[in-house]
Design a protein around this motif. Structure first.
Motif, PDB file in Angstrom:
ATOM      1  N   UNK A  43      39.053  36.859  40.456  1.00  0.00           N
ATOM      2  CA  UNK A  43      38.109  35.809  40.131  1.00  0.00           C
ATOM      3  C   UNK A  43      36.651  36.226  40.236  1.00  0.00           C
ATOM      4  N   UNK A  44      36.392  37.367  40.851  1.00  0.00           N
ATOM      5  CA  UNK A  44      35.013  37.833  40.976  1.00  0.00           C
ATOM      6  C   UNK A  44      34.488  38.249  39.616  1.00  0.00           C
ATOM      7  N   UNK A  45      33.206  37.993  39.388  1.00  0.00           N
ATOM      8  CA  UNK A  45      32.593  38.230  38.076  1.00  0.00           C
ATOM      9  C   UNK A  45      31.532  39.318  38.191  1.00  0.00           C
ATOM     10  N   UNK A  46      31.565  40.229  37.229  1.00  0.00           N
ATOM     11  CA  UNK A  46      30.535  41.264  37.095  1.00  0.00           C
ATOM     12  C   UNK A  46      29.810  41.008  35.779  1.00  0.00           C
ATOM     13  N   UNK A  47      28.559  40.601  35.881  1.00  0.00           N
ATOM     14  CA  UNK A  47      27.739  40.379  34.709  1.00  0.00           C
ATOM     15  C   UNK A  47      26.771  41.542  34.549  1.00  0.00           C
ATOM     16  N   UNK A  48      26.579  41.983  33.308  1.00  0.00           N
ATOM     17  CA  UNK A  48      25.694  43.111  33.106  1.00  0.00           C
ATOM     18  C   UNK A  48      25.103  43.162  31.714  1.00  0.00           C
ATOM     19  N   UNK A  63      43.652  44.442  36.631  1.00  0.00           N
ATOM     20  CA  UNK A  63      43.477  43.835  35.314  1.00  0.00           C
ATOM     21  C   UNK A  63      42.161  43.075  35.273  1.00  0.00           C
ATOM     22  N   UNK A  64      41.612  42.968  34.068  1.00  0.00           N
ATOM     23  CA  UNK A  64      40.371  42.223  33.871  1.00  0.00           C
ATOM     24  C   UNK A  64      40.340  41.607  32.488  1.00  0.00           C
ATOM     25  N   UNK A  65      39.473  40.628  32.339  1.00  0.00           N
ATOM     26  CA  UNK A  65      39.105  40.109  31.021  1.00  0.00           C
ATOM     27  C   UNK A  65      37.597  40.264  30.898  1.00  0.00           C
ATOM     28  N   UNK A  66      37.116  40.433  29.676  1.00  0.00           N
ATOM     29  CA  UNK A  66      35.691  40.640  29.468  1.00  0.00           C
ATOM     30  C   UNK A  66      35.264  40.002  28.157  1.00  0.00           C
ATOM     31  N   UNK A  67      34.125  39.340  28.207  1.00  0.00           N
ATOM     32  CA  UNK A  67      33.524  38.829  26.977  1.00  0.00           C
ATOM     33  C   UNK A  67      32.140  39.442  26.835  1.00  0.00           C
ATOM     34  N   UNK A  68      31.811  39.829  25.602  1.00  0.00           N
ATOM     35  CA  UNK A  68      30.545  40.476  25.301  1.00  0.00           C
ATOM     36  C   UNK A  68      30.012  39.917  24.002  1.00  0.00           C
ATOM     37  N   UNK A  69      28.798  40.306  23.648  1.00  0.00           N
ATOM     38  CA  UNK A  69      28.263  39.901  22.351  1.00  0.00           C
ATOM     39  C   UNK A  69      28.832  40.746  21.217  1.00  0.00           C
ATOM     40  N   UNK A  96      24.198  45.550  25.017  1.00  0.00           N
ATOM     41  CA  UNK A  96      25.404  44.723  25.120  1.00  0.00           C
ATOM     42  C   UNK A  96      25.338  43.879  26.382  1.00  0.00           C
ATOM     43  N   UNK A  97      25.442  42.574  26.217  1.00  0.00           N
ATOM     44  CA  UNK A  97      25.605  41.676  27.352  1.00  0.00           C
ATOM     45  C   UNK A  97      27.096  41.488  27.604  1.00  0.00           C
ATOM     46  N   UNK A  98      27.493  41.494  28.874  1.00  0.00           N
ATOM     47  CA  UNK A  98      28.922  41.337  29.159  1.00  0.00           C
ATOM     48  C   UNK A  98      29.134  40.560  30.443  1.00  0.00           C
ATOM     49  N   UNK A  99      30.302  39.948  30.496  1.00  0.00           N
ATOM     50  CA  UNK A  99      30.760  39.236  31.688  1.00  0.00           C
ATOM     51  C   UNK A  99      32.210  39.605  31.904  1.00  0.00           C
ATOM     52  N   UNK A 100      32.472  40.360  32.964  1.00  0.00           N
ATOM     53  CA  UNK A 100      33.818  40.864  33.253  1.00  0.00           C
ATOM     54  C   UNK A 100      34.366  40.119  34.463  1.00  0.00           C
ATOM     55  N   UNK A 101      35.617  39.656  34.355  1.00  0.00           N
ATOM     56  CA  UNK A 101      36.256  38.880  35.417  1.00  0.00           C
ATOM     57  C   UNK A 101      37.493  39.622  35.907  1.00  0.00           C
TER      58      UNK A 101
END
Length: 289
Positions: A43-48, A63-69, A96-101
């Motif tokens: 559940x921890x989020x890495x935004x970059x 495992x992770x999920x990631x959304x980017x532009x 690239x903006x990203x948010x990885x969970x």
């Protein structure tokens, strides 16, 4: 690297959680290469934001999920450890903006990045897409998985992961890539590359031994690498041997003059290529799930 500054060739882990290992180009007196490894809880989020850099994100475990532009991706069968399968690889270009969970109890990731001036498409590479090479012979047999290989679609960044069974030699016969040399046709014979070796060992007390040396021996050092250690290769030849009883994994990031692995062998040891009689039956050590 300016060795007069005495930045260590062996970098120990920083801590046991969060960003637990890091090498920054500005601190190592390098031009390009940066590296870190991090642990995230479920559940921890890495935004970059990649900014002026290209990123290579390598899944060590979890495992992770990631959304980017540039798109969204998700791992659903991430390995339990580096000795349990081949990596998922994510390449992100500049800006690239990203948010990885984190989608697993513990997520272990490695990141290599460097400044770039060109844009390439973002790419998510699954384990079954990684080319496996069995290199060497006899007790110098090892497995190389290509993650961000030459021709992948990046400006400078290259990454491979290497498996060396107990007692075997690796990165051997020794090679170097510390000057840019072209052949008579203008093709790169040797690239000038900065490189990190990031280690995982299959038992907590295990280790590998790595030598970093130049032909004139002005640089000639030995590093004893243990779990989560990084060995820096600023120049010169850099062979590795796995401690007897311990299987060794290392993740390489390289970047520099070319998106290449072109290198020059140590001429003292080239004869060994013709001496092998077979391959170590313990290789391959891992495969795609």
């Amino acid at each position: 690297m300016n060795r007069d500054k005495k930045y260590p060739l062996l970098v120990k882990p920083l801590k046991q959680s969060g960003i637990y290992q890091e090498v920054l180009a500005k601190e190592a007196d390098w031009q390009y290469l940066n590296f870190n490894a991090r642990l995230l809880k479920q559940g921890e989020v890495w935004k970059g934001f990649t900014g002026d850099n290209e990123y290579g994100i390598i899944l060590l475990s979890g495992n992770y999920s990631i959304k980017t532009n540039h798109g969204r991706w998700k791992t659903v069968n991430g390995r339990k450890s580096v000795f349990d399968g081949i990596a998922h690889t994510l390449y992100l270009p500049r800006n690239t903006e990203f948010e990885l969970i984190a989608e697993s109890e513990i997520l272990d990731l490695a990141l290599g990045w460097c400044e770039a001036t060109e844009d390439f498409p973002a790419r998510f590479k699954t384990p079954d897409e990684a080319a496996i090479e069995i290199r060497g012979g006899d007790n110098a047999t090892r497995q190389i998985n290509s993650l961000i290989e030459p021709g992948f679609g990046s400006q400078r960044l290259v990454s491979v992961e290497v498996y060396t069974p107990s007692g075997n030699w690796s990165s051997f016969p020794a090679h170097k890539h510390d000057e840019r040399i072209l052949d008579e046709n203008g093709k790169v014979k040797e690239a000038r590359l900065e490189e990190t070796y990031f280690y995982k060992i299959d038992k907590p007390q295990g280790y590998a031994i790595q030598q970093i040396y130049t032909g004139d021996r002005r640089l000639d050092e030995i590093a004893v690498a243990r779990e989560n250690d990084v060995v820096l290769v600023p120049k010169g030849y850099h062979p590795v041997v796995a401690g007897h009883g311990y299987n060794v994994y290392y993740l390489n990031f390289l970047t520099g003059s070319d998106q290449s692995l072109a290198c020059t062998n140590d001429p003292d040891h080239e004869w060994i290529y013709d001496s092998w009689s077979g391959k170590d039956a313990r290789i391959p050590m891992v495969s795609a799930k």
